[in-house]
Design a protein around this motif. Structure first.
Motif, PDB file in Angstrom:
ATOM      1  N   GLY A 103       0.775  -1.225   0.000  1.00 25.57           N
ATOM      2  CA  GLY A 103       0.000   0.000   0.000  1.00 25.57           C
ATOM      3  C   GLY A 103       0.809   1.279   0.000  1.00 25.57           C
ATOM      4  N   VAL A 104       0.256   2.288   0.647  1.00 25.47           N
ATOM      5  CA  VAL A 104       0.785   3.643   0.546  1.00 25.47           C
ATOM      6  C   VAL A 104       2.194   3.785   1.122  1.00 25.47           C
ATOM      7  N   ILE A 105       2.580   2.954   2.092  1.00 23.58           N
ATOM      8  CA  ILE A 105       3.894   3.079   2.719  1.00 23.58           C
ATOM      9  C   ILE A 105       4.995   2.405   1.893  1.00 23.58           C
ATOM     10  N   TYR A 106       4.634   1.394   1.117  1.00 20.34           N
ATOM     11  CA  TYR A 106       5.628   0.568   0.437  1.00 20.34           C
ATOM     12  C   TYR A 106       6.584   1.355  -0.475  1.00 20.34           C
ATOM     13  N   PRO A 107       6.091   2.289  -1.294  1.00 19.93           N
ATOM     14  CA  PRO A 107       7.039   3.043  -2.141  1.00 19.93           C
ATOM     15  C   PRO A 107       8.050   3.841  -1.318  1.00 19.93           C
ATOM     16  N   ILE A 108       7.634   4.303  -0.137  1.00 21.27           N
ATOM     17  CA  ILE A 108       8.558   5.039   0.719  1.00 21.27           C
ATOM     18  C   ILE A 108       9.640   4.100   1.246  1.00 21.27           C
ATOM     19  N   VAL A 109       9.239   2.894   1.626  1.00 23.07           N
ATOM     20  CA  VAL A 109      10.203   1.905   2.100  1.00 23.07           C
ATOM     21  C   VAL A 109      11.271   1.658   1.035  1.00 23.07           C
ATOM     22  N   LYS A 110      10.863   1.487  -0.214  1.00 23.53           N
ATOM     23  CA  LYS A 110      11.807   1.216  -1.292  1.00 23.53           C
ATOM     24  C   LYS A 110      12.765   2.385  -1.508  1.00 23.53           C
ATOM     25  N   ARG A 111      12.243   3.613  -1.462  1.00 25.83           N
ATOM     26  CA  ARG A 111      13.111   4.772  -1.663  1.00 25.83           C
ATOM     27  C   ARG A 111      14.105   4.926  -0.509  1.00 25.83           C
ATOM     28  N   VAL A 112      13.632   4.717   0.702  1.00 25.19           N
ATOM     29  CA  VAL A 112      14.513   4.821   1.864  1.00 25.19           C
ATOM     30  C   VAL A 112      15.603   3.756   1.801  1.00 25.19           C
ATOM     31  N   ALA A 113      15.240   2.521   1.401  1.00 27.14           N
ATOM     32  CA  ALA A 113      16.230   1.446   1.283  1.00 27.14           C
ATOM     33  C   ALA A 113      17.305   1.808   0.261  1.00 27.14           C
ATOM     34  N   GLY A 114      16.903   2.408  -0.849  1.00 26.03           N
ATOM     35  CA  GLY A 114      17.870   2.827  -1.854  1.00 26.03           C
ATOM     36  C   GLY A 114      18.824   3.888  -1.322  1.00 26.03           C
ATOM     37  N   TYR A 115      18.282   4.849  -0.599  1.00 19.86           N
ATOM     38  CA  TYR A 115      19.113   5.897  -0.004  1.00 19.86           C
ATOM     39  C   TYR A 115      20.093   5.308   1.008  1.00 19.86           C
ATOM     40  N   LEU A 116      19.607   4.392   1.838  1.00 16.82           N
ATOM     41  CA  LEU A 116      20.458   3.782   2.848  1.00 16.82           C
ATOM     42  C   LEU A 116      21.556   2.938   2.208  1.00 16.82           C
ATOM     43  N   GLY A 117      21.251   2.303   1.079  1.00 20.61           N
ATOM     44  CA  GLY A 117      22.274   1.537   0.380  1.00 20.61           C
ATOM     45  C   GLY A 117      23.424   2.415  -0.070  1.00 20.61           C
ATOM     46  N   VAL A 118      23.113   3.618  -0.545  1.00 23.11           N
ATOM     47  CA  VAL A 118      24.154   4.565  -0.958  1.00 23.11           C
ATOM     48  C   VAL A 118      24.977   5.007   0.252  1.00 23.11           C
ATOM     49  N   GLN A 119      24.301   5.354   1.342  1.00 22.92           N
ATOM     50  CA  GLN A 119      25.002   5.789   2.548  1.00 22.92           C
ATOM     51  C   GLN A 119      25.881   4.679   3.110  1.00 22.92           C
ATOM     52  N   MET A 120      25.397   3.457   3.024  1.00 24.48           N
ATOM     53  CA  MET A 120      26.152   2.314   3.532  1.00 24.48           C
ATOM     54  C   MET A 120      27.476   2.176   2.786  1.00 24.48           C
ATOM     55  N   THR A 121      27.440   2.377   1.476  1.00 20.28           N
ATOM     56  CA  THR A 121      28.663   2.284   0.687  1.00 20.28           C
ATOM     57  C   THR A 121      29.664   3.367   1.106  1.00 20.28           C
ATOM     58  N   LYS A 122      29.183   4.585   1.303  1.00 19.88           N
ATOM     59  CA  LYS A 122      30.062   5.686   1.717  1.00 19.88           C
ATOM     60  C   LYS A 122      30.684   5.397   3.078  1.00 19.88           C
ATOM     61  N   GLN A 123      29.889   4.862   3.981  1.00 25.66           N
ATOM     62  CA  GLN A 123      30.373   4.660   5.327  1.00 25.66           C
ATOM     63  C   GLN A 123      31.300   3.466   5.437  1.00 25.66           C
ATOM     64  N   THR A 124      31.090   2.480   4.576  1.00 25.66           N
ATOM     65  CA  THR A 124      32.018   1.352   4.550  1.00 25.66           C
ATOM     66  C   THR A 124      33.396   1.833   4.121  1.00 25.66           C
ATOM     67  N   PHE A 125      33.430   2.757   3.157  1.00 27.25           N
ATOM     68  CA  PHE A 125      34.712   3.329   2.730  1.00 27.25           C
ATOM     69  C   PHE A 125      35.364   4.096   3.879  1.00 27.25           C
ATOM     70  N   ALA A 126      34.566   4.897   4.595  1.00 26.92           N
ATOM     71  CA  ALA A 126      35.110   5.665   5.714  1.00 26.92           C
ATOM     72  C   ALA A 126      35.667   4.726   6.780  1.00 26.92           C
ATOM     73  N   LYS A 127      34.996   3.601   6.997  1.00 29.20           N
ATOM     74  CA  LYS A 127      35.459   2.627   7.969  1.00 29.20           C
ATOM     75  C   LYS A 127      36.791   2.023   7.543  1.00 29.20           C
ATOM     76  N   SER A 128      36.917   1.744   6.250  1.00 31.95           N
ATOM     77  CA  SER A 128      38.149   1.155   5.739  1.00 31.95           C
ATOM     78  C   SER A 128      39.330   2.087   5.996  1.00 31.95           C
TER      79      SER A 128
END
Length: 295
Positions: free
Chosen positions: A182-207
């Motif tokens: 329903g109405v929340i699902y598209p938001i979940v998908k967009r947030v997951a995509g954003y978090l995936g990008v942030q995760m990549t940046k932060q993994t680099f910072a951790k390295s």
């Protein structure tokens, strides 16, 4: 090309979330946790009713819940930063092994504090069965919780919407259909995509922070602490502000009206939510990806 770029970060985040949920000690037993967290502040009767219904229904004040939440945040942050520091001791030669492990433990600790805060602020049991896999509704709400931690306004709005649905229905379960179709699902998908990008940046910072032996331990542990605390406190503040924390109703064994009408509102309706404006305040540091833990 555009589609793959959008889907890849979303899939990456979902995979890490699912893996973190399988780590030993990550899942919090709601009854045991509430009993332990409230023991210092509440009577046995209040604790029993908080477990059987919710802390809000038990009449436990926000002041008490905030104290219990702070105890849990400090505990999880200390554990996450200690493990991150330990992972930084070997230095550059061990990076291929320590960075993925540190990322996993960091996400594990984020999952632990998300569950603890949810239970204190009257959300239902997020892991109601013994399956190692996350069901779609739980995955969706945890994604939104992570989005709140990372400072995305769309996640804030969606979590508020889910809490409103549950408050109106006085239910013990997540609104499955709204979160998965329903109405929340598209938001979940967009947030997951954003978090995936942030995760990549932060993994680099951790390295980078772990490249120098011993010194990397101090930097990595400090970075984890500096980011984990603001993120957890952001989620705490948001959950404490929602309708679920108000002791207006007793909880009953009711199912959410999946995809039906809630107080005259059609859940599948096209409601607009704010777009994801990435990070938006001076807590920019809180967007650095740290690691989780267990308690």
């Amino acid at each position: 090309m555009a589609t793959s770029k959008e889907i890849e970060p979303e899939s990456r985040f979902s995979a890490v979330l699912a893996s973190a949920a399988r780590l030993p000690g990550v899942r919090i037993h709601r009854e045991e946790y509430l009993r332990m967290a409230l023991a210092r502040y509440c009577s046995e009767g209040e604790i029993r009713r908080a477990i059987e219904e919710t802390p809000a229904a038990a009449g436990i004040s926000l002041g008490v819940l905030d104290k219990a939440a702070n105890d849990s945040i400090n505990y999880e942050a200390a554990k996450a930063s200690a493990l991150s520091a330990a992972a930084g001791i070997p230095g550059f030669i061990a990076l291929p092994a320590t960075v993925p492990a540190d990322t996993a433990q960091y996400f594990g600790h984020m999952l632990r504090i998300a569950q603890k805060l949810a239970y204190l602020y009257s959300w239902p049991d997020l892991f109601s069965d013994d399956s190692d896999d996350l069901d779609d509704a739980t995955k969706g709400v945890l994604t939104l919780f992570f989005g709140v931690m990372f400072g995305t306004q769309s996640a804030n709005a969606a979590v508020g919407k889910v809490a409103g649905m549950m408050s109106k229905q006085v239910a013990k379960k997540l609104p499955q259909k709204a979160l998965t179709q329903g109405v929340i699902y598209p938001i979940v998908k967009r947030v997951a995509g954003y978090l995936g990008v942030q995760m990549t940046k932060q993994t680099f910072a951790k390295s980078v922070s772990k490249a120098i032996p011993v010194v990397g331990a101090v930097v990595s542990g400090g970075l984890t602490l500096a980011t984990y605390l603001p993120m957890a406190k952001r989620l705490k503040k948001h959950l404490a502000s929602l309708e679920l924390t108000k002791p207006a109703h007793r909880v009953v064994d009711a199912e959410i009206l999946d995809g039906e009408v809630v107080d005259g509102e059609v859940l599948e309706g096209h409601e607009s939510f704010p777009t994801i404006p990435e990070q938006h305040d001076a807590d920019e540091t809180a967007v650095k990806l740290q690691k989780p833990h267990s308690s």
